[in-house]
Design a protein around this motif. Structure first.
Motif, PDB file in Angstrom:
ATOM      1  N   PRO A   3     -13.844 -23.186  79.701  1.00  0.00           N
ATOM      2  CA  PRO A   3     -14.260 -24.567  79.974  1.00  0.00           C
ATOM      3  C   PRO A   3     -15.183 -25.163  78.911  1.00  0.00           C
ATOM      4  CG  PRO A   3     -14.317 -23.292  81.991  1.00  0.00           C
ATOM      5  CD  PRO A   3     -14.046 -22.319  80.886  1.00  0.00           C
ATOM      6  N   THR A   4     -15.912 -24.320  78.179  1.00  0.00           N
ATOM      7  CA  THR A   4     -16.845 -24.848  77.179  1.00  0.00           C
ATOM      8  C   THR A   4     -16.551 -24.367  75.758  1.00  0.00           C
ATOM      9  OG1 THR A   4     -18.410 -23.033  77.582  1.00  0.00           O
ATOM     10  CG2 THR A   4     -18.709 -25.059  78.874  1.00  0.00           C
ATOM     11  N   ARG A  49     -13.083 -32.628  74.943  1.00  0.00           N
ATOM     12  CA  ARG A  49     -11.968 -31.687  75.110  1.00  0.00           C
ATOM     13  C   ARG A  49     -10.629 -32.383  74.868  1.00  0.00           C
ATOM     14  NH1 ARG A  49     -12.006 -26.982  78.444  1.00  0.00           N
ATOM     15  NH2 ARG A  49     -10.191 -27.817  79.514  1.00  0.00           N
ATOM     16  N   MET A  52     -13.606 -24.409  72.711  1.00  0.00           N
ATOM     17  CA  MET A  52     -12.335 -24.847  72.139  1.00  0.00           C
ATOM     18  C   MET A  52     -12.136 -24.120  70.810  1.00  0.00           C
ATOM     19  SD  MET A  52     -11.318 -27.176  74.370  1.00  0.00           S
ATOM     20  CE  MET A  52     -10.104 -28.186  73.535  1.00  0.00           C
ATOM     21  N   PRO A  61      -8.117 -24.745  74.785  1.00  0.00           N
ATOM     22  CA  PRO A  61      -9.266 -24.412  75.638  1.00  0.00           C
ATOM     23  C   PRO A  61      -9.318 -22.919  75.956  1.00  0.00           C
ATOM     24  CG  PRO A  61      -7.507 -25.335  76.974  1.00  0.00           C
ATOM     25  CD  PRO A  61      -6.995 -25.316  75.556  1.00  0.00           C
ATOM     26  N   CYS A  84      -3.132 -20.952  76.557  1.00  0.00           N
ATOM     27  CA  CYS A  84      -4.016 -22.073  76.212  1.00  0.00           C
ATOM     28  C   CYS A  84      -3.245 -23.321  75.804  1.00  0.00           C
ATOM     29  CB  CYS A  84      -4.958 -21.676  75.072  1.00  0.00           C
ATOM     30  SG  CYS A  84      -6.304 -20.609  75.573  1.00  0.00           S
ATOM     31  N   GLN A 115      -8.159 -31.403  71.833  1.00  0.00           N
ATOM     32  CA  GLN A 115      -6.814 -30.936  72.119  1.00  0.00           C
ATOM     33  C   GLN A 115      -5.787 -31.760  71.348  1.00  0.00           C
ATOM     34  OE1 GLN A 115      -7.323 -30.690  76.634  1.00  0.00           O
ATOM     35  NE2 GLN A 115      -6.011 -28.938  76.289  1.00  0.00           N
ATOM     36  N   GLN A 146     -15.418 -33.560  78.911  1.00  0.00           N
ATOM     37  CA  GLN A 146     -13.998 -33.794  79.128  1.00  0.00           C
ATOM     38  C   GLN A 146     -13.426 -34.731  78.068  1.00  0.00           C
ATOM     39  OE1 GLN A 146     -11.998 -32.176  81.433  1.00  0.00           O
ATOM     40  NE2 GLN A 146     -10.447 -33.109  80.101  1.00  0.00           N
TER      41      GLN A 146
END
Length: 309
Positions: A144-145, A131, A147, A141, A193, A135, A128
């Motif tokens: 979840p895994t 992420r 990017m 995203p 996204c 971002q 997290q």
């Protein structure tokens, strides 16, 4: 108070925020006005110019203290009874990341390639954190895994992952150059996204707020330096906040009604209009230990493709 009702309304809106973002506005002034002029300023002159933006002395002092002691943005040097502030090395790095996209005249053309970061080998907590940082750098995203971003400074990405101590646990891919004419499915994926509809709405709100200022000021024969400083500061402050949310995707990936292009043009036009008078105000009001701030560095005049001051 300004003679411009539109500027007064912008100041009122800023001061009505709760909590009021005084520290963020101070960083805007450092990045936009002080860093190009040596990077150091006397606290007393900072208090004076912020008064015109509705911030009282107590709030400025409290905000500067927090930027020094709690957030490591600023450092202080005491000369006699006066305190002079400048960005810390960490603050300068954060500033460079936050401001580097603000003043570019146009975005580079896209060749159709992508950078992918796979985070499956990271712990849930660390994932997290990564992420959030990616971002902020413009990644979206895709899962979840996973990017992804269509433009990436690989060195900056690796340095960021190294600072987070996850470089060895993150899988990076760069796709080959491809056809930049993106499919409908990819455009819809990007819209979801990066929440492009919400960002576009924010740009339209920005246009609604700053167009009246542009229309009023461009019709004046003589521009007031203080009013120009207020307009320039709030313009860059609000535009910078939008860019922190905007991944600045290539036009091939954007919705047809994207309002970010008009917002950038307005920002460039208004900034160019108020730049010279606002620089006069900065020279008159802001001080270092040696006297007035130095003249801006040559790179300052390259903002938005070239300024005339």
């Amino acid at each position: 108070m300004s003679s411009s009702s539109h500027l007064n309304e912008l100041v009122r809106q800023f001061c009505q925020q709760r909590p009021i973002r005084a520290g963020s506005l101070i960083i805007t002034i450092f990045g936009d006005a002080i860093v190009p002029r040596g990077g150091t300023v006397w606290l007393g002159s900072l208090i004076q110019v912020l008064e015109s933006l509705g911030l009282n002395q107590r709030l400025v002092r409290t905000s500067v203290f927090r930027l020094c002691k709690e957030e490591n943005w600023l450092s202080a040097e005491q000369v006699g009874r006066r305190a002079y502030y400048s960005l810390t090395p960490q603050g300068r790095r954060r500033f460079d990341k936050a401001f580097k996209r603000v003043y570019v005249p146009v975005l580079p053309e896209w060749d159709g390639s992508w950078c992918l970061a796979v985070l499956s080998q990271l712990s849930t907590e660390k994932r997290q954190q990564v992420r959030d940082e990616l971002q902020w750098m413009g990644f979206g995203p895709f899962s979840p895994t996973l990017m992804a971003t269509p433009h990436c400074d690989m060195m900056e990405l690796r340095n960021t992952l190294q600072e987070l101590e996850v470089l060895d646990d993150t899988i990076l891919f760069e796709t080959r150059q491809g056809d930049p004419l993106s499919s409908k499915a990819l455009r819809e994926q990007c819209r979801e996204c990066w929440s492009l509809d919400q960002i576009s709405d924010s740009y339209r709100h920005f246009l609604d707020r700053f167009r009246p200022v542009w229309q009023e000021l461009k019709g004046k024969a003589d521009l007031d330096p203080q009013e120009c400083f207020i307009a320039r500061t709030l313009l860059i402050h609000e535009y910078r906040k939008l860019l922190l949310r905007d991944p600045q995707l290539p036009v091939e990936l954007l919705p047809p009604d994207w309002s970010g292009v008009a917002a950038r043009q307005l920002c460039r036009n208004l900034y160019s209009l108020v730049c010279a008078p606002s620089e006069q105000y900065i020279s008159e009001q802001m001080e270092t230990a040696e006297g007035p701030l130095p003249e801006p560095s040559p790179s300052f005049y390259k903002r938005f493709g070239g300024l005339k001051v």
